[in-house]
Design an enzyme around this catalytic site. Structure first.
Site, PDB file in Angstrom:
ATOM      1  N   GLU A   7       0.854  -1.197   0.000  1.00  0.00           N
ATOM      2  CA  GLU A   7       0.000   0.000   0.000  1.00  0.00           C
ATOM      3  C   GLU A   7       0.890   1.248   0.000  1.00  0.00           C
ATOM      4  OE1 GLU A   7      -2.685   2.373   3.266  1.00  0.00           O
ATOM      5  OE2 GLU A   7      -2.838   0.181   3.250  1.00  0.00           O
ATOM      6  N   LYS A  17     -11.485  -1.233   7.239  1.00  0.00           N
ATOM      7  CA  LYS A  17     -10.218  -1.016   7.931  1.00  0.00           C
ATOM      8  C   LYS A  17     -10.507  -0.462   9.324  1.00  0.00           C
ATOM      9  CE  LYS A  17      -6.362   2.280   7.626  1.00  0.00           C
ATOM     10  NZ  LYS A  17      -5.659   3.224   6.731  1.00  0.00           N
TER      11      LYS A  17
END
Length: 218
Positions: free
Chosen positions: A46, A136
């Site tokens: 990421e 998340k």
């Protein structure tokens, strides 16, 4: 475009259980962190939009690695404009620190997985209603692993990826609590500050071993 791409990306993230969150001072450092994580066996990288030139990092990694080798995502995405730029640059998934419904809608439009940050029950429900497959839990250190079990009481169908505060010392606890994957930043990539990229590779291997062990033990 492969119509099954979204599900392939999600499956690989869940199978590996580890997303390396890359924050860096410059483009070169970000690329070197990503490459060290890859050598350590991390499937999902990421690239956060706090990295100077983040779009360029995504472009260069996407041009270097096949999707079967490295899944490249964009992190710290605050709005749909940034999400679209990242997707056009080659990002295969998008991660946000909070819930932005327009970002979720855009990602769904292009069948790109989006993992919005949540911190309360209403945010989880809204994220699911707008098509988030994984949410998340952020910042993870404020809640701890027991939060996943608490959220799953009223919302058992939600899939969680905690980010923030996940370390080698507690990653097994997070997995056993029900996390389908974890996002790990500084506790994995900290060696970059001193140029010790070998330590990042070694830590990545240790994280993966601990995740696999926790899954076996349930």
């Amino acid at each position: 475009m492969d119509p099954m791409r979204k599900w392939k990306v999600l499956s690989r993230i869940v199978d590996a259980g580890l997303v390396a969150v890359v924050r860096a001072d410059n483009l070169d450092q970000a690329k070197r962190i990503a490459e060290a994580c890859y050598r350590g066996g991390v499937a999902a990288i990421e690239i956060t939009y706090t990295v100077p030139g983040a779009t360029k990092v995504i472009e260069e990694l996407a041009a270097t690695y096949e999707p079967e080798e490295m899944i490249i995502g964009a992190g710290t995405v605050l709005d749909p404009e940034t999400a679209r730029i990242a997707i056009l640059a080659g990002a295969q998934y998008v991660v946000s620190p909070s819930l932005n419904l327009e970002t979720l809608k855009l990602c769904n439009r292009y069948q790109v997985p989006c993992m919005p940050g949540i911190s309360d029950v209403q945010s989880v429900i809204s994220a699911l209603e707008y098509g988030a497959d994984i949410v998340k839990l952020f910042p993870g250190e404020l809640y701890g692993p027991k939060a996943i079990q608490a959220f799953k009481g009223p919302i058992p169908q939600a899939l969680f990826m905690p980010t923030g505060g996940v370390s080698l010392d507690n990653v097994e606890e997070w997995i056993k609590a029900g996390a389908v994957a974890v996002g790990v930043g500084g506790s994995l990539t900290g060696g970059a500050k001193t140029g010790d990229y070998a330590s990042i590779e070694a830590l990545a291997k240790q994280f993966i071993i601990k995740i696999q062990k926790a899954r076996r033990e349930g």
